[in-house]
Design an enzyme around this catalytic site. Structure first.
Site, PDB file in Angstrom:
ATOM      1  CG  PHE A   1      -1.907   1.173   1.154  1.00  0.00           C
ATOM      2  CD1 PHE A   1      -3.088   1.052   0.429  1.00  0.00           C
ATOM      3  CD2 PHE A   1      -1.622   2.381   1.763  1.00  0.00           C
ATOM      4  CE1 PHE A   1      -3.976   2.116   0.334  1.00  0.00           C
ATOM      5  CE2 PHE A   1      -2.505   3.459   1.663  1.00  0.00           C
ATOM      6  CZ  PHE A   1      -3.685   3.324   0.959  1.00  0.00           C
TER       7      PHE A   1
ATOM      8  CG  ASP B   1       5.533   3.326   1.745  1.00  0.00           C
ATOM      9  OD1 ASP B   1       5.573   3.911   2.845  1.00  0.00           O
ATOM     10  OD2 ASP B   1       4.503   3.252   1.046  1.00  0.00           O
TER      11      ASP B   1
ATOM     12  CE  LYS C   1      -1.073   5.500   7.731  1.00  0.00           C
ATOM     13  NZ  LYS C   1      -0.668   4.863   6.481  1.00  0.00           N
TER      14      LYS C   1
HETATM   15  C1  LIG Z   1      -0.926   5.131   5.002  1.00  0.00           C
HETATM   16  C2  LIG Z   1       0.135   4.706   4.055  1.00  0.00           C
HETATM   17  C3  LIG Z   1       0.385   5.443   2.875  1.00  0.00           C
HETATM   18  C4  LIG Z   1      -0.448   6.621   2.457  1.00  0.00           C
HETATM   19  O1  LIG Z   1      -0.333   7.684   3.342  1.00  0.00           O
HETATM   20  P1  LIG Z   1      -1.378   8.914   3.252  1.00  0.00           P
HETATM   21  O2  LIG Z   1      -0.866   9.872   4.271  1.00  0.00           O
HETATM   22  O3  LIG Z   1      -2.728   8.359   3.576  1.00  0.00           O
HETATM   23  O4  LIG Z   1      -1.324   9.436   1.876  1.00  0.00           O
HETATM   24  C5  LIG Z   1       1.441   5.043   2.086  1.00  0.00           C
HETATM   25  N1  LIG Z   1       2.210   3.981   2.414  1.00  0.00           N
HETATM   26  C6  LIG Z   1       1.994   3.260   3.525  1.00  0.00           C
HETATM   27  C7  LIG Z   1       2.888   2.108   3.844  1.00  0.00           C
HETATM   28  C8  LIG Z   1       0.939   3.593   4.379  1.00  0.00           C
HETATM   29  O5  LIG Z   1       0.710   2.858   5.469  1.00  0.00           O
END
Ligand SMILES: *Cc1c(COP(=O)(O)O)cnc(C)c1O
Length: 404
Positions: A143, A228, A257
């Protein structure tokens, strides 16, 4: 005239307002939260909840951490926003603090995880431009966010399908499969982008050789390794960044986050020799690196270090693991697997977890479920042992009852 103080009202009135004026793109619980402190939150009716999923992983220090509150209060009285056409002290200090706690990279600041990944993808493209490298390899079940390139990187059909066609140049491989990456890579591949632990994908922890193997493969084939760490970063796993458990360094890392203790912020860090291709005019973010977010980020780092919270995160994870191991011994047909990395916790159930989440809510415990059957907890680093036990008691009761 709108009341800037927002006169207190019942949850029902707020829900009614939403139904008329807010786009219904989120599934929301019928609860309006009004106040929080640490791992407690209160709703408009004065009901208290124990929060094992504060701020969807953003509130790593719980609700309203005092140093963050203080830093933000101080900053808004000095300077709320100045654009990136000026230098500002807080941004430089925050970039330095992040660099020193990771791999000596330079930062580009933005406001969310998707934006951080968007920046990373664009940097990889710019870096690869002169080399004829433009392709990216990402992992199934990952994600990376909802903007177009981040969505294209998110190899999950349910998120992508309605938005086709997506951005060209992406290919997908199974997670935790080095051979698949080797087969997918060619002379046009610019980068491999993965999460060091898949969060939304169900707290999937790869084999310990996966990240070192990716690092080696990227070096051999002239590709960048982008991690990420939007969810795993900033201390979530017991180190500042999850890659630090594996003895390697990425070329580019994204975090958001928990980056600024609950204030909206995102960052892409890159090794200086790669970062320097991002010349003026190629990428930007109006609010990125604003002084409020940077002060909040500095206060987050200060809190974690002064209170020894990286180590505390490992202890919290250990306590959850012990509780869940004994619960699994009691309910072996209900709990398939337990995955814990610091305060990133997944409880893989043998059945759909939707009812577990709603029953816990009724009993005053906030948790999350992902991929239907995985209970996901992203508790705060300052959760107390008593709070862990109280919440685990509720969760255990609910799992026992569902089991009957
Ligand atoms: C939540 C998340 C995102 C997206 O972050 P947003 O602030 O909602 O755009 C991207 N990568 C990972 C691994 C995430 O958990």
């Amino acid at each position: 005239m709108p009341d800037v103080h927002i006169a207190p009202q019942g949850s029902a009135e707020t829900i009614e307002e939403f139904s008329r004026y807010v786009i219904p793109n989120y599934r929301r619980y019928p609860v309006c939260l009004v106040r929080g402190e640490g791992s407690w939150v209160w709703d408009a009716e004065g009901r208290r909840y124990l929060d094992f999923f504060p701020g969807w992983g953003c509130n790593l220090l719980g609700h309203c951490p005092p140093r963050v509150v203080e830093a933000v209060r101080d900053q808004v009285g000095q300077l709320i926003h100045v654009p990136n056409t000026w230098y500002m002290e807080a941004q430089g200090a925050f970039a330095k603090a992040l660099s020193e706690r990771s791999f000596g990279g330079q930062s580009f600041f933005c406001n969310s995880g998707a934006e951080a990944n968007e920046a990373a993808i664009k940097l990889a493209r710019v870096w690869g431009h002169s080399k004829g490298r433009f392709k990216l390899i990402t992992a199934e079940g990952g994600f990376h966010g909802r903007t177009f390139a981040a969505l294209t990187a998110t190899a999950q059909p349910k998120y992508q399908e309605p938005f086709q066609p997506l951005v060209p140049g992406f290919s997908y491989v199974p997670y935790d499969d080095l051979g698949a990456v080797a087969r997918a890579a060619d002379g046009q591949t610019a980068a491999v982008l993965v999460e060091p632990i898949q969060g939304e994908g169900g707290v999937i922890v790869p084999d310990e050789n996966y990240l070192p193997g990716l690092r080696k493969l990227c070096d051999e084939k002239g590709m960048l390794l982008i991690l990420d760490e939007v969810q795993t970063g900033m201390g979530r796993t017991g180190r500042w960044f999850a890659y630090q458990h594996f003895g390697i360094e990425p070329d580019i890392l994204t975090c958001a986050k928990a980056l600024a203790g609950g204030i909206a912020a995102g960052v892409m860090m890159a090794k200086p020799e790669i970062a320097q291709v991002l010349q003026p005019g190629l990428h930007a973010s109006t609010f990125g690196g604003n002084p409020i977010a940077c002060r909040a980020g500095l206060a987050t780092i200060e809190t974690i270090e002064e209170e020894g919270l990286l180590g505390r995160g490992l202890a919290i994870g250990g306590r959850f693991r012990a509780r869940f191991e004994s619960l699994r011994a009691e309910l072996p047909d209900r709990i398939r697997a337990i995955r814990v990395r610091g305060v990133m916790i997944g409880l893989d159930l043998t059945f759909d977890a939707t009812g577990v989440v709603s029953t816990c809510l009724e009993r005053g415990l906030l948790i999350n479920a992902t991929h239907g059957h995985i209970v996901r907890l992203l508790p705060a680093l300052n959760l107390t042992d008593d709070q862990i036990d109280e919440g685990c008691d509720i969760l255990a009761d609910v799992l026992r009852e569902v089991a009957r």
